[in-house]
Design an enzyme around this catalytic site. Sequence first.
Site, short mmCIF file in Angstrom:
data_model
loop_
_atom_site.label_atom_id
_atom_site.label_comp_id
_atom_site.label_asym_id
_atom_site.label_seq_id
_atom_site.Cartn_x
_atom_site.Cartn_y
_atom_site.Cartn_z
N ALA A 155 -44.40 1.67 25.00
CA ALA A 155 -44.68 1.87 26.42
C ALA A 155 -44.97 3.32 26.77
CB ALA A 155 -43.49 1.37 27.24
N GLY A 156 -45.19 4.17 25.77
CA GLY A 156 -45.55 5.56 26.05
C GLY A 156 -44.35 6.46 26.26
N LEU A 157 -43.14 5.95 25.99
CA LEU A 157 -41.94 6.78 26.19
C LEU A 157 -41.41 7.34 24.88
CD1 LEU A 157 -40.07 4.72 28.91
CD2 LEU A 157 -41.66 6.63 29.20
N GLY A 158 -42.20 7.24 23.83
CA GLY A 158 -41.81 7.88 22.57
C GLY A 158 -40.70 7.17 21.83
N SER A 159 -40.67 5.81 21.92
CA SER A 159 -39.58 5.12 21.23
C SER A 159 -39.67 5.32 19.71
CB SER A 159 -39.54 3.64 21.59
OG SER A 159 -40.77 3.04 21.34
N SER A 160 -40.90 5.38 19.17
CA SER A 160 -40.99 5.56 17.71
C SER A 160 -40.60 6.98 17.32
CB SER A 160 -42.38 5.18 17.19
OG SER A 160 -43.34 6.06 17.71
N ALA A 161 -40.92 7.96 18.16
CA ALA A 161 -40.53 9.35 17.87
C ALA A 161 -39.01 9.50 17.96
CB ALA A 161 -41.21 10.31 18.84
N ALA A 162 -38.41 8.85 18.96
CA ALA A 162 -36.94 8.91 19.10
C ALA A 162 -36.28 8.23 17.92
CB ALA A 162 -36.52 8.26 20.42
N ASP A 199 -44.28 14.34 20.82
CA ASP A 199 -43.22 13.32 20.97
C ASP A 199 -42.02 13.65 20.09
OD1 ASP A 199 -45.32 12.15 22.33
OD2 ASP A 199 -45.08 10.17 21.45
C1 MEV Z 1 -48.39 9.68 22.73
O1 MEV Z 1 -47.11 9.71 23.32
C2 MEV Z 1 -49.08 10.97 22.95
C3 MEV Z 1 -50.50 11.06 22.39
O2 MEV Z 1 -51.01 12.33 22.81
C4 MEV Z 1 -50.54 10.95 20.88
C5 MEV Z 1 -49.98 12.17 20.17
O3 MEV Z 1 -49.77 13.22 20.77
O4 MEV Z 1 -49.77 12.05 18.94
C6 MEV Z 1 -51.40 9.98 22.98
#
Ligand code: MEV
Length: 327
Positions: free
Chosen positions: A86-93, A135
């Site tokens: 959903a764009g909240l960085g769950s995979s990075a977290a 992220d």
């Molecule tokens: C995704 O959260 C952010 C993007 O800019 C991808 C990235 O920075 O790797 C879309």
Amino acid sequence: MVTASAPGKAILFGEHAVVYGEPAVAVAIDARVYISVTPCEGIWKMDGYALESGRHPHVVSLRNAILGESSEPQAIQIRSELFPAAGLGSSAALSAAGCAALLSLSNQDLDEERIATLSHLAEANAQGGRASPIDTSTSTLGGCVLVSNQKESFANWRYSRTLETPEGERMWEVHSVDLPPSASDIWLVVGYTGIHASTADLVQKVADLLANSPNKMESISRMGDVARAGVAALSQGDYVEVGKLMDEAHDLLSSIGVSCSELDDMVTVARRTSFGAKLTGAGGGGCMLALTDKPEETAAALEMRGGRVIVTPLGASGVVMENSYEN
Ligand code: MEV
């Protein structure tokens, strides 16, 4: 058993443009991913099922980098407070917390730069070789993070990150940004469209657009200018200006094809009670965010439109080891 947690993130400025070396600004949000790792018999497991690189590319990359492919099997359990994909960085977290847990399991130093580096490489591996460190650095460091193509004198430089991408080598300078005391009266309301979106697909979509329409690079470069102006306004506590710049950032993101009607609708609704609003993260669904001093009103308006919301301060602590794990 070892347990670690890391926060999700919300990008205020510069998503997508940061993949091409432009600056981006994100804050850690008050919603985390928890990961616990326990020795087990047989094979590596993730939430009771076999750990597979197709389904869990980040964790497999980290396992191989930190412990080695043929290391003693472990059972991993995850609890997430974030909306997934959903764009909240769950995979990075997940990557930052997983990295800390695996380093701790093998009695290695929990160095923030190392966690951010290993997590970034895991993210890039899962994202077709194109991933900025925004992220993973925000999940690792917490607070407010600025990633730029140069060292910025007004922010606290932490480390450099390089990555070999399909477009050549990229380098980013990662900084922490001190927010003014007035930021404690300001909130982010994050609204979820309910639409899952793949970051890898959206990053690829933008790469294809730029290859076919090189003039769209102007939008990418303007996003960089907006991000620089945005972080300056944020550091000065000028939230009216930050909001205006967020509105412009949303239009620029629409111009490269990563918004959708649901995001546009929620952004329009949120703007009535906020300084500004935009999509956040990869787009194509996922989440939008609004900067506001009236969080209850903005949250209620978004919920009336069927959106689910998270209300968060600007910043939360980065990756930490946890003493206990509740499932
Ligand atoms: C995704 O959260 C952010 C993007 O800019 C991808 C990235 O920075 O790797 C879309």
